[in-house]
Write an enzyme that holds these catalytic residues in place. Structure first.
Site, PDB file in Angstrom:
ATOM      1  N   ARG A 288      -0.958 -11.176   6.133  1.00  0.00           N
ATOM      2  CA  ARG A 288      -0.874 -12.009   4.955  1.00  0.00           C
ATOM      3  C   ARG A 288       0.202 -13.065   5.118  1.00  0.00           C
ATOM      4  O   ARG A 288       1.282 -12.570   5.646  1.00  0.00           O
ATOM      5  CB  ARG A 288      -0.508 -11.165   3.781  1.00  0.00           C
ATOM      6  CG  ARG A 288      -1.610 -10.029   3.237  1.00  0.00           C
ATOM      7  CD  ARG A 288      -1.200  -9.401   1.988  1.00  0.00           C
ATOM      8  NE  ARG A 288      -1.821  -8.142   1.980  1.00  0.00           N
ATOM      9  CZ  ARG A 288      -2.678  -7.814   1.181  1.00  0.00           C
ATOM     10  NH1 ARG A 288      -3.566  -8.938   0.660  1.00  0.00           N
ATOM     11  NH2 ARG A 288      -3.422  -6.605   1.385  1.00  0.00           N
TER      12      ARG A 288
ATOM     13  N   ASN B 240      -1.871  -4.971 -11.129  1.00  0.00           N
ATOM     14  CA  ASN B 240      -2.085  -3.620 -10.208  1.00  0.00           C
ATOM     15  C   ASN B 240      -3.215  -2.906 -10.879  1.00  0.00           C
ATOM     16  O   ASN B 240      -4.178  -2.599 -10.280  1.00  0.00           O
ATOM     17  CB  ASN B 240      -0.959  -2.727 -10.508  1.00  0.00           C
ATOM     18  CG  ASN B 240       0.397  -3.108  -9.793  1.00  0.00           C
ATOM     19  OD1 ASN B 240       0.274  -3.909  -8.971  1.00  0.00           O
ATOM     20  ND2 ASN B 240       1.668  -2.398 -10.124  1.00  0.00           N
TER      21      ASN B 240
ATOM     22  N   ARG C  59      -7.253  -6.996   2.107  1.00  0.00           N
ATOM     23  CA  ARG C  59      -7.882  -7.245   0.872  1.00  0.00           C
ATOM     24  C   ARG C  59      -7.315  -8.125   0.015  1.00  0.00           C
ATOM     25  O   ARG C  59      -5.918  -8.155  -0.539  1.00  0.00           O
ATOM     26  CB  ARG C  59      -7.652  -5.787   0.209  1.00  0.00           C
ATOM     27  CG  ARG C  59      -8.992  -5.674  -0.696  1.00  0.00           C
ATOM     28  CD  ARG C  59      -8.775  -4.509  -1.287  1.00  0.00           C
ATOM     29  NE  ARG C  59      -9.127  -3.189  -0.506  1.00  0.00           N
ATOM     30  CZ  ARG C  59     -10.298  -2.551  -0.529  1.00  0.00           C
ATOM     31  NH1 ARG C  59     -11.298  -2.999  -0.910  1.00  0.00           N
ATOM     32  NH2 ARG C  59     -10.303  -1.434   0.433  1.00  0.00           N
TER      33      ARG C  59
ATOM     34  N   TYR D 256      10.299  -8.295  -0.987  1.00  0.00           N
ATOM     35  CA  TYR D 256       9.742  -7.146  -0.362  1.00  0.00           C
ATOM     36  C   TYR D 256      11.099  -6.484   0.363  1.00  0.00           C
ATOM     37  O   TYR D 256      11.500  -7.441   1.097  1.00  0.00           O
ATOM     38  CB  TYR D 256       8.599  -7.181   0.398  1.00  0.00           C
ATOM     39  CG  TYR D 256       7.291  -7.218  -0.297  1.00  0.00           C
ATOM     40  CD1 TYR D 256       7.095  -7.901  -1.495  1.00  0.00           C
ATOM     41  CD2 TYR D 256       6.282  -6.955   0.487  1.00  0.00           C
ATOM     42  CE1 TYR D 256       5.875  -8.200  -1.968  1.00  0.00           C
ATOM     43  CE2 TYR D 256       4.877  -7.046  -0.154  1.00  0.00           C
ATOM     44  CZ  TYR D 256       4.821  -7.776  -1.319  1.00  0.00           C
ATOM     45  OH  TYR D 256       3.476  -7.939  -1.865  1.00  0.00           O
TER      46      TYR D 256
ATOM     47  N   HIS E  47       9.181  -1.606   0.187  1.00  0.00           N
ATOM     48  CA  HIS E  47       8.110  -1.946   1.383  1.00  0.00           C
ATOM     49  C   HIS E  47       8.328  -1.233   2.820  1.00  0.00           C
ATOM     50  O   HIS E  47       7.392  -1.017   3.642  1.00  0.00           O
ATOM     51  CB  HIS E  47       7.845  -3.434   1.311  1.00  0.00           C
ATOM     52  CG  HIS E  47       6.493  -3.590   1.986  1.00  0.00           C
ATOM     53  ND1 HIS E  47       6.424  -4.217   3.223  1.00  0.00           N
ATOM     54  CD2 HIS E  47       5.303  -3.594   1.464  1.00  0.00           C
ATOM     55  CE1 HIS E  47       5.046  -4.348   3.543  1.00  0.00           C
ATOM     56  NE2 HIS E  47       4.360  -3.832   2.603  1.00  0.00           N
TER      57      HIS E  47
ATOM     58  N   ARG F 161       7.388   5.178  -2.449  1.00  0.00           N
ATOM     59  CA  ARG F 161       7.401   4.415  -3.792  1.00  0.00           C
ATOM     60  C   ARG F 161       6.200   4.811  -4.514  1.00  0.00           C
ATOM     61  O   ARG F 161       6.130   4.777  -5.641  1.00  0.00           O
ATOM     62  CB  ARG F 161       7.305   2.915  -3.214  1.00  0.00           C
ATOM     63  CG  ARG F 161       7.342   1.953  -4.334  1.00  0.00           C
ATOM     64  CD  ARG F 161       6.872   0.543  -3.999  1.00  0.00           C
ATOM     65  NE  ARG F 161       5.415   0.359  -3.815  1.00  0.00           N
ATOM     66  CZ  ARG F 161       4.983  -0.203  -2.857  1.00  0.00           C
ATOM     67  NH1 ARG F 161       5.735  -1.204  -2.283  1.00  0.00           N
ATOM     68  NH2 ARG F 161       3.431  -0.335  -2.858  1.00  0.00           N
TER      69      ARG F 161
ATOM     70  N   HIS G 100      -3.105  -3.872  11.311  1.00  0.00           N
ATOM     71  CA  HIS G 100      -2.038  -3.909  10.022  1.00  0.00           C
ATOM     72  C   HIS G 100      -0.583  -4.174  10.848  1.00  0.00           C
ATOM     73  O   HIS G 100       0.465  -4.388  10.066  1.00  0.00           O
ATOM     74  CB  HIS G 100      -2.283  -2.776   9.340  1.00  0.00           C
ATOM     75  CG  HIS G 100      -1.443  -2.840   7.932  1.00  0.00           C
ATOM     76  ND1 HIS G 100      -0.208  -1.854   7.771  1.00  0.00           N
ATOM     77  CD2 HIS G 100      -1.527  -3.333   6.957  1.00  0.00           C
ATOM     78  CE1 HIS G 100       0.103  -2.035   6.652  1.00  0.00           C
ATOM     79  NE2 HIS G 100      -0.581  -3.081   6.044  1.00  0.00           N
TER      80      HIS G 100
END
Lengths: 526, 706
Positions: B376, B47, B406, B469, B593, B565, B436
């Site tokens: 992704r 992170n 990213r 997730y 998520h 979160r 997205h």
């Protein structure tokens, strides 16, 4: 697709239809399917290309926009392919922006070469007629409007304004005015950014058209104002109009208040205040001014807005062929009424016109195997029969020449300009003159229509000779078609010497064209 | 009252550090199994890497560029950089303390990290061979001195700086100043960081092996000191989207990003002071950018250790996703969806239905086309395979690939090419907008005409991340959704401009406006005496306009619960501003998520699932979708999930008005919402079994878990 349904290769398996409309500011693609008695819109795409501003400002569409249009169309084709729709069954039409472009043929060719699509460019009349068909469909579904009363219909295209009168479930008369929202902003646009009193310029400009409208509208006491046109969606949204049972209404107060608010704003200001694109901001004031102007010819307190889209109507007719055929019949009635209105305007002899109409159609129907013409041609003959003598309004001398001029400058609902020209030509040759390639009016026609005019004129001449005295002597006729002759038997108790004489005079073209001799005989009524 | 006052907004970067602190807390929590604690240590590090490369780099850049504008929270870059650096330094120190404790506890459990000097003779022989055969060929020593350009060190690479001394008096390698001669060796990243010794679960660090075997590499030199260091670069470089070939540009972008300016240097305290001085000068770093670590540099690879076989009690009990409740009795997936909207809550319920519907569609002769957005995806994605197959089977397959996800770009480029070669129509989204949203559209020609099946989700189409997730996904065959999603694809492919949406809410078009309106509605209701209630669950809450609207709602008496979160810029518990707002954050075994938005709407709740967080980048620069959940059963299911999350008192932390978080403590029965949700699925399944006795769910479940 307009009248004569083309024999398209039908994709029998698929009930899905696609339609593309090349409009002035965008390309539209709709993909629909039939679901019970409804049409269901599966896909609705809009691809903005401002063809209209090119055409109206420069008289031709620029390279960039042609390119953009081709890109948009190829995207549409990709979407159409998703649904396994046969390319040949795609309806693709264009209106003003292409129609008025000087490089129209080049563009159509480019589209054909690059995409395989064959665009049908609708004439202004055809476009209006489609919209009116849409209006009728919509109105017939809706019962809560008091349609007994006269309604004013209006349709603002980007290039032209169409208005019509709707009464007794018929569109009884129509009028076209060469002013549209985009056109207006193109004509006057340069002034728009320079003055905050642009609305005065627009109103003044429109008042010159109001003069024309007065003669068309003032006889009618119009109770309802029905409007349709693409720009209305924008106005509806801005005014937050209420939608009740699929109809939207705007009250006169609300409309006027909003107009007062925007009238002294420049497009830039409007675009900022209402968060609109500049294109939309530019046409907002002109289109509202046009509606405001029209509204002043009615007693209506509210405007009823119908959402009619050209391509929707065509797709609807494609999906419901039977229903539309019926509808075309109904519309034919509107066309005939509209022609009679023109007749009334020029003080025509109703009785004479009616009997000639009857005879002409009877002859036409009995001679189908030798003239080989279709129902649309029959309608043209019918309209010519109604209007052939209106030139007498001006002068008895050479009245057929005047008929020609009056007809071609009239508006008959559901009749294209080309067809109007044919009707005018038939009328010109109903009397003493015979079709002559040296006549300017005849020369203009293409070969197919030259023959059509000659054939129909020949039939009209026969019919017209049967009421030479304009006295309604002959009540009915019987027709006997033989191998080398046509016998028309007049049912009457009066002598018909005059008619026989004229008949023999007028039969010459008929004999030349059809190669058989026509005889007039007499039979007592009893 | 001026709601724009900076005092009402927490700083987003500082809030993010708070989030990573909560992740570290999971590593510190004695109740977390030991190996899992190690995993959280690794997560904290990875992170931070990303945070340093992007967020911190940006602030640092602003300081260097002399930008002196205050942000929404009233901080100027210089001050913010100072605060950030202080907080991160503290957190990193805590992380290493925790790490060292965990390692010593692991030693008691028999998992040992052996110092090189403590290797047995046998082990040393083994390692020396390993070095010679495997490691040495990968080493490339670079000589450096002040006269030649400093070598380009790869971002995030671990290096050994070696101070050398010539054994002979003259040598051409000698530094001009004559004092110090340095060399740098990169610790190879393609070799495992922990070398397993032959005996069970004894490991030695790769870098220690290298350091202890350097003698042969620099003949003629003696080694004065060895210094480990790791350097992180600014990865916040710009992508040129205005290009003919985005795929090409993306490849070059990924390369460019490797060479941003250094922003962080990690070292150990025993570094040779000359080398340190030289390094800092060469890399142009400030004291704040230097992290002196009490332990191994780069803790991300400790993840390898957590994968050790056995040691069950040191790991979370294995979790198997339950069969998706709505599909458990389904024989024909299309029929099931046609009859009723279905909702699946991952990872509690299996991701299978998503994969299955795509697989089915790829083979079903009635299917005409498949359209999907991919952001992704997993390495060996069954979805990619199914799409390629569909294309081979003659379906029109349109895939919108977001190359700009990213740090995933490289991966994305790979399978984008794969799909293209399979004949799929691959598109790369819109200029300036990242796609997205997570959408799947299947177009099927059925007896009564075209029918469209839609899947909309809060998480990516990634079967791997779907295992840890938490996300929701809704399947529907409703015409309105079909049309909306079709239209969205038409926009994304560039074939059409936006329509008026029937059901879905789309960013950047009407998302923020719509939710401002929904909050407004609650405000109006509350003022007129109807209870106002809002629950927002997302990953971060940053958008100022929405935060201000939530303050207004709080002032009007609307009860607001926020389950955020990560970053939360809203400051709760301010008198007369946010007294009615409670903010919690759940950080636990699973990564929260899902984005869920709930509005009480005077008794007829409106519930949305979404791909978007409430942050400006999502609402202005991304294509995002929020979809209404309309079916009453599904609404109830979602509401019960929210209720459970709000009652969590094990993994939930509450945000205080000073921006710090505290574990929720109350005397109620302990509730770990993530555990509870697994159990809840069991209840649903049992209920389903009762409803349809013909199906033996236990048997199904057994088959399933195989």
């Amino acid at each position: 697709m307009f009248f004569k349904k083309k024999n398209k290769q039908k994709n029998m398996k698929s009930k899905i239809k696609a339609g593309i409309y090349i409009d002035s500011q965008a390309l539209f693609l709709k993909i629909v399917q039939r679901e019970d008695n409804k049409i269901k819109f599966i896909e609705e795409l809009e691809y903005p290309v401002n063809l209209g501003s090119d055409t109206f400002a420069n008289y031709k569409i620029g390279f960039d926009n042609v390119d953009k249009m081709l890109k948009g169309l190829s995207g549409f084709i990709k979407t159409i392919e998703t649904y396994n729709i046969n390319k040949d069954s795609i309806i693709i039409v264009a209106t003003t922006a292409i129609r008025a472009a000087e490089n129209k043929d080049y563009i159509l060719d480019q589209i054909h070469v690059k995409t395989g699509l064959k665009v049908e460019v609708l004439t202004d009349n055809a476009e209006k007629f489609i919209i009116y068909r849409g209006i009728r469909n919509k109105l017939s579904e809706i019962s809560n409007i008091d349609l007994e009363k006269k309604s004013l219909l209006s349709y603002i295209g980007t290039g032209r304004l169409g208005i019509g009168i709707y009464e007794n479930e018929m569109i009884t008369s129509t009028q076209n005015i060469r002013v549209g929202s985009l056109k207006l902003s193109e004509i006057l646009g340069e002034i728009q950014e320079k003055t905050d009193k642009f609305y005065l310029v627009v109103e003044e400009y429109l008042s010159s058209f109001s003069y024309m409208l007065k003669s068309f509208l003032n006889k009618n006491s119009i109770k309802t104002f029905i409007a349709t046109g693409k720009n209305l969606n924008l106005i509806l949204r801005l005014l937050e109009a209420k939608n009740i049972n699929g109809l939207s209404y705007i009250s006169k107060n609300k409309f006027n208040n909003f107009y007062a608010k925007i009238k002294d704003k420049t497009p830039n200001q409007i675009s900022q205040i209402y968060n609109l694109s500049l294109e939309n901001s530019e046409i907002l004031l002109p289109s509202m001014a046009i509606y405001k102007n029209l509204w002043s010819f009615t007693n209506s307190k509210k405007m009823i807005i119908l959402d009619i889209n050209l391509i929707d109507v065509l797709l609807y007719e494609e999906v419901f062929p039977k229903k539309s055929k019926l509808e075309f019949q109904n519309l034919k009635a509107s066309t005939i009424i509209s022609a009679k209105k023109v007749g009334e305007k020029y003080d025509y002899n109703y009785a004479h016109a009616t009997v000639i109409e009857k005879f002409a159609l009877k002859i036409f129907d009995n001679l189908r195997e030798i003239h080989g013409l279709d129902d649309r041609d029959r309608l043209l003959l019918q309209l010519a029969a109604i209007l052939h003598d209106i030139g007498k309004f001006i002068s008895l001398k050479n009245h057929y020449d005047h008929s020609y001029e009056l007809i071609r400058s009239s508006h008959i609902f559901g009749v294209t300009n080309k067809e109007l020209e044919i009707i005018a030509n038939i009328s010109k040759y109903h009397s003493v003159k015979i079709p002559d390639v040296n006549d300017e009016n005849y020369k203009k026609l293409d070969n197919e229509n030259k023959i059509l005019v000659s054939k129909l004129a020949a039939l009209l001449r026969l019919a017209d000779s049967l009421d030479r005295a304009h006295k309604n002597k002959i009540k009915d006729i019987e027709i006997k078609l033989k191998k080398d002759s046509l016998n028309i038997i007049a049912v009457t108790d009066e002598p018909i010497f005059l008619e026989k004489w004229v008949f023999n005079e007028k039969t010459n073209i008929f004999e030349q064209i059809f190669g058989i001799k026509a005889n007039l005989m007499r039979k007592e009524t009893r | 009252m001026n709601l724009n006052d900076p005092m009402y907004f927490l700083n987003k970067q500082l809030s993010w550090v708070e989030f990573n602190k909560r992740v570290l807390e999971e590593a510190q929590d004695e109740n977390t199994p030991l190996l899992e604690r190690l995993k959280f240590i690794s997560i904290v590090s990875s992170n931070f890497d990303e945070f340093m490369m992007v967020r911190v780099s940006r602030v640092r850049r602003a300081v260097l560029d002399g930008i002196d504008k205050t942000d929404k929270s009233g901080l100027r870059p210089e001050k913010l950089y100072e605060l950030l650096s202080k907080k991160i330094h503290k957190l990193v120190n805590d992380q290493y303390d925790t790490y060292n404790k965990i390692i010593s506890q692991l030693e008691n459990e028999g998992i040992k990290l052996i110092k090189y000097v403590n290797l047995s003779k046998k082990e040393e022989i083994y390692i020396k061979d390993y070095f010679k055969d495997i490691i040495k060929p990968c080493l490339t020593p670079m000589a450096i001195d002040e006269s030649r350009p400093f070598p380009l060190l790869l971002n995030k690479s671990l290096n050994i700086g070696i101070s050398l001394e010539s054994e002979e008096s003259e040598n051409f390698l000698k530094n001009k100043t004559g004092d110090h001669l340095f060399s740098i060796i990169r610790v190879p990243s393609n070799i495992k960081r922990f070398i397993k010794l032959k005996d069970k679960n004894r490991y030695v660090f790769l870098e220690e092996v290298i350091i202890n075997n350097l003698n042969n590499i620099f003949p003629g030199y003696s080694i004065k000191s060895t210094n480990l260091f790791r350097m992180t670069r600014n990865a916040d470089v710009n992508l040129n989207e205005d290009t003919q070939n985005l795929l090409k540009e993306m490849e070059s972008y990924v390369k460019r990003r490797r060479w941003g300016e250094p922003v962080r240097l990690e070292i150990n305290s025993d570094m040779d002071k000359y080398f340190k001085k030289f390094l800092i000068k060469s890399l142009d770093l400030k004291p704040k950018d230097i992290y002196v670590l009490d332990g191994p540099i780069d803790l991300i690879p400790v993840l390898e250790l957590t994968k050790v076989d056995g040691y069950g009690p040191l790991k979370y009990a294995p979790r198997v996703a339950k069969p998706a409740v709505d599909f458990v009795t389904s024989e024909d997936i299309f029929k099931t969806v046609r009859e009723k909207d279905c909702l699946v809550h991952h990872p509690f319920e299996s991701f299978d239905p998503v994969v299955k519907i795509i697989k089915k569609a790829s083979e079903d002769p009635k299917v005409l086309a498949i359209k999907q957005t991919l952001y992704r995806v997993s390495g060996d994605s069954p979805i990619i395979k199914a799409l390629a197959k569909a294309s081979n089977n003659g379906k029109q397959v349109t895939v919108l690939v977001e190359l700009k996800a990213r740090f995933d770009e490289k991966n994305n480029i790979g399978w984008a090419k794969k799909l293209e070669s399979a004949g799929c129509h691959v598109i790369y989204g819109l200029t300036g907008l990242k796609v997205h949203s997570k959408l799947l559209l299947i177009i099927r020609e059925e007896k009564d005409g075209i029918r469209r099946y839609v899947h909309m989700a809060t998480g990516n189409y990634n079967d791997t991340t779907a295992k840890f997730y938490t996300d929701i996904g809704m399947f529907t065959a409703k015409e309105t959704f079909g049309k909306d999603v079709s239209s969205l694809f038409n926009i994304l492919t560039g074939y059409s401009s936006p329509p008026v949406w029937k059901k879905i809410i789309v960013a950047p078009m009407n998302f923020r406006k719509k939710f401002l309106n929904l909050i407004n509605k609650e405000i109006e209701n509350s003022i007129s005496g109807i209870p106002g209630r809002i629950i927002i669950k997302c990953n971060s809450l940053i958008d100022k306009k929405l935060i201000k609207k939530l303050y207004e709602a709080s002032k009007a008496g609307v009860k607001i619960d926020l389950i955020i979160r990560g970053i939360c810029c809203l400051r709760p518990n301010i008198k007369e501003v946010s007294e009615n707002i409670r903010v919690i954050s759940i950080v636990g075994q699973l990564l929260e998520h899902s984005r869920i938005f709930y509005f009480y709407n005077s008794g007829n709740p409106l519930i949305y699932g979404s791909s978007a967080d409430w942050r400006p980048r999502n609402l202005d620069r991304r294509v995002e979708v929020a979809f209404p959940i309309e079916d009453e059963d599904l609404k109830e299911k979602i509401f019960s999930i929210l209720k459970l999350l709000l009652h969590d008192n094990i993994k939930a932390r509450e945000l205080k008005s000073d921006g710090t978080y505290q574990r929720v403590k109350n005397s109620l029965k302990p509730i770990n919402s993530q555990d509870k949700l697994y159990k809840k699925i069991d209840c649903y399944l049992q209920k389903k079994e009762k409803q349809s006795p013909n199906i033996n769910i236990k048997r199904l479940f057994k088959i399933f878990s195989k």
